[in-house]
Design a protein around this motif. Structure first.
Motif, PDB file in Angstrom:
ATOM      1  N   ARG A  14       1.198  -0.765  -0.133  1.00 59.10           N
ATOM      2  CA  ARG A  14       0.399   0.375  -0.121  1.00 59.10           C
ATOM      3  C   ARG A  14       1.175   1.659   0.281  1.00 59.10           C
ATOM      4  N   LYS A  15       2.079   1.237   1.048  1.00 55.47           N
ATOM      5  CA  LYS A  15       2.862   2.730   0.739  1.00 55.47           C
ATOM      6  C   LYS A  15       3.618   2.952  -0.836  1.00 55.47           C
ATOM      7  N   VAL A  16       4.173   1.536  -1.240  1.00 55.25           N
ATOM      8  CA  VAL A  16       4.234   1.906  -2.324  1.00 55.25           C
ATOM      9  C   VAL A  16       3.963   1.901  -3.491  1.00 55.25           C
ATOM     10  N   ALA A  17       2.324   1.684  -3.531  1.00 54.11           N
ATOM     11  CA  ALA A  17       1.543   2.058  -4.362  1.00 54.11           C
ATOM     12  C   ALA A  17       0.782   3.350  -4.286  1.00 54.11           C
ATOM     13  N   ARG A  18       0.555   4.013  -3.035  1.00 55.32           N
ATOM     14  CA  ARG A  18      -0.218   5.612  -2.575  1.00 55.32           C
ATOM     15  C   ARG A  18       1.442   6.137  -3.345  1.00 55.32           C
ATOM     16  N   ARG A  19       2.984   6.062  -2.643  1.00 54.74           N
ATOM     17  CA  ARG A  19       4.046   7.037  -3.320  1.00 54.74           C
ATOM     18  C   ARG A  19       3.746   6.651  -4.633  1.00 54.74           C
ATOM     19  N   ILE A  20       4.066   5.754  -5.421  1.00 52.56           N
ATOM     20  CA  ILE A  20       3.829   5.601  -6.844  1.00 52.56           C
ATOM     21  C   ILE A  20       2.278   6.867  -7.428  1.00 52.56           C
ATOM     22  N   LEU A  21       1.104   6.286  -7.006  1.00 53.83           N
ATOM     23  CA  LEU A  21       0.097   6.992  -7.257  1.00 53.83           C
ATOM     24  C   LEU A  21      -0.308   9.126  -7.119  1.00 53.83           C
ATOM     25  N   GLU A  22       0.331   9.239  -5.937  1.00 55.51           N
ATOM     26  CA  GLU A  22       0.786  10.067  -5.460  1.00 55.51           C
ATOM     27  C   GLU A  22       1.864  11.171  -6.516  1.00 55.51           C
ATOM     28  N   GLY A  23       2.519  10.664  -6.811  1.00 54.40           N
ATOM     29  CA  GLY A  23       3.609  11.306  -8.031  1.00 54.40           C
ATOM     30  C   GLY A  23       3.213  11.235  -9.405  1.00 54.40           C
ATOM     31  N   LEU A  24       1.932  10.372  -8.903  1.00 59.68           N
ATOM     32  CA  LEU A  24       0.809  10.370 -10.661  1.00 59.68           C
ATOM     33  C   LEU A  24      -0.076  12.077 -10.335  1.00 59.68           C
ATOM     34  N   GLY A  25       0.113  12.050  -9.717  1.00 60.70           N
ATOM     35  CA  GLY A  25      -0.968  13.148  -9.557  1.00 60.70           C
ATOM     36  C   GLY A  25      -2.816  12.743  -8.434  1.00 60.70           C
ATOM     37  N   PHE A  26      -2.716  11.718  -7.812  1.00 57.55           N
ATOM     38  CA  PHE A  26      -3.705  11.021  -7.398  1.00 57.55           C
ATOM     39  C   PHE A  26      -3.862  11.505  -6.560  1.00 57.55           C
ATOM     40  N   ALA A  27      -4.998  11.553  -5.311  1.00 61.27           N
ATOM     41  CA  ALA A  27      -5.276  11.369  -3.629  1.00 61.27           C
ATOM     42  C   ALA A  27      -5.825   9.658  -3.476  1.00 61.27           C
ATOM     43  N   VAL A  28      -5.307   9.450  -2.854  1.00 61.14           N
ATOM     44  CA  VAL A  28      -5.108   8.608  -2.271  1.00 61.14           C
ATOM     45  C   VAL A  28      -5.882   7.761  -0.942  1.00 61.14           C
ATOM     46  N   ASP A  29      -6.834   6.774  -0.684  1.00 59.37           N
ATOM     47  CA  ASP A  29      -6.786   5.786   0.366  1.00 59.37           C
ATOM     48  C   ASP A  29      -6.566   5.345   0.681  1.00 59.37           C
ATOM     49  N   GLU A  30      -6.299   4.236   0.781  1.00 61.48           N
ATOM     50  CA  GLU A  30      -5.815   2.609   1.293  1.00 61.48           C
ATOM     51  C   GLU A  30      -7.605   2.352   2.230  1.00 61.48           C
ATOM     52  N   ALA A  31      -7.116   0.949   1.532  1.00 58.28           N
ATOM     53  CA  ALA A  31      -7.809  -0.407   2.802  1.00 58.28           C
ATOM     54  C   ALA A  31      -6.929  -1.735   2.650  1.00 58.28           C
ATOM     55  N   GLU A  32      -7.037  -2.042   4.079  1.00 56.85           N
ATOM     56  CA  GLU A  32      -6.183  -3.035   3.881  1.00 56.85           C
ATOM     57  C   GLU A  32      -7.211  -5.221   3.562  1.00 56.85           C
TER      58      GLU A  32
END
Length: 121
Positions: A14-32
């Protein structure tokens, strides 16, 4: 700003994906897990979902079926991101309403390419 829900039982993924997606300009939420993800979608439907298959409580394919039966096939865009590499699993995901499929491990280039393919970028 477009939103993406990252659904994976691994905090690191989740942390790696968040970093990538925020770098692409997305607001990111997470669920486990899928149950948390479904609750998050009921609260605020994201534009896209990056979805793991193997999770406790409710797995990715169960979540996908629940999501599509509740919200329909159009939105949000769902990209499976999993270690499931069997053709049967990929076919089940696409038939279940996934828009694309990524094999783990992934990198920023793969995520960006798949998100472009499904119209999120």
């Amino acid at each position: 700003m477009k939103t993406v829900l990252v659904v994976d039982d691994s905090r690191i993924v989740r942390k790696v994906a968040r970093r990538i997606l925020e770098g692409l300009g997305f607001a990111v939420d997470e669920a486990e897990n899928g149950a948390e993800a479904l609750a998050a979608c009921r609260s605020r439907l994201p534009d896209g979902i990056l979805l793991d298959w193997n999770m406790p409580v409710m797995n990715g394919i169960e979540f996908l079926h629940a999501l599509r039966s509740e919200f329909g096939l159009g939105e949000p865009r769902v990209v499976f991101c999993t270690t499931e590499s069997e053709l049967d699993a990929i076919q089940r995901a696409i038939e279940g309403g996934a828009n694309e499929y990524i094999m783990k491990p992934f990198d920023a280039e793969i995520i960006e390419s798949k998100f472009q393919q499904v119209g999120l970028l």
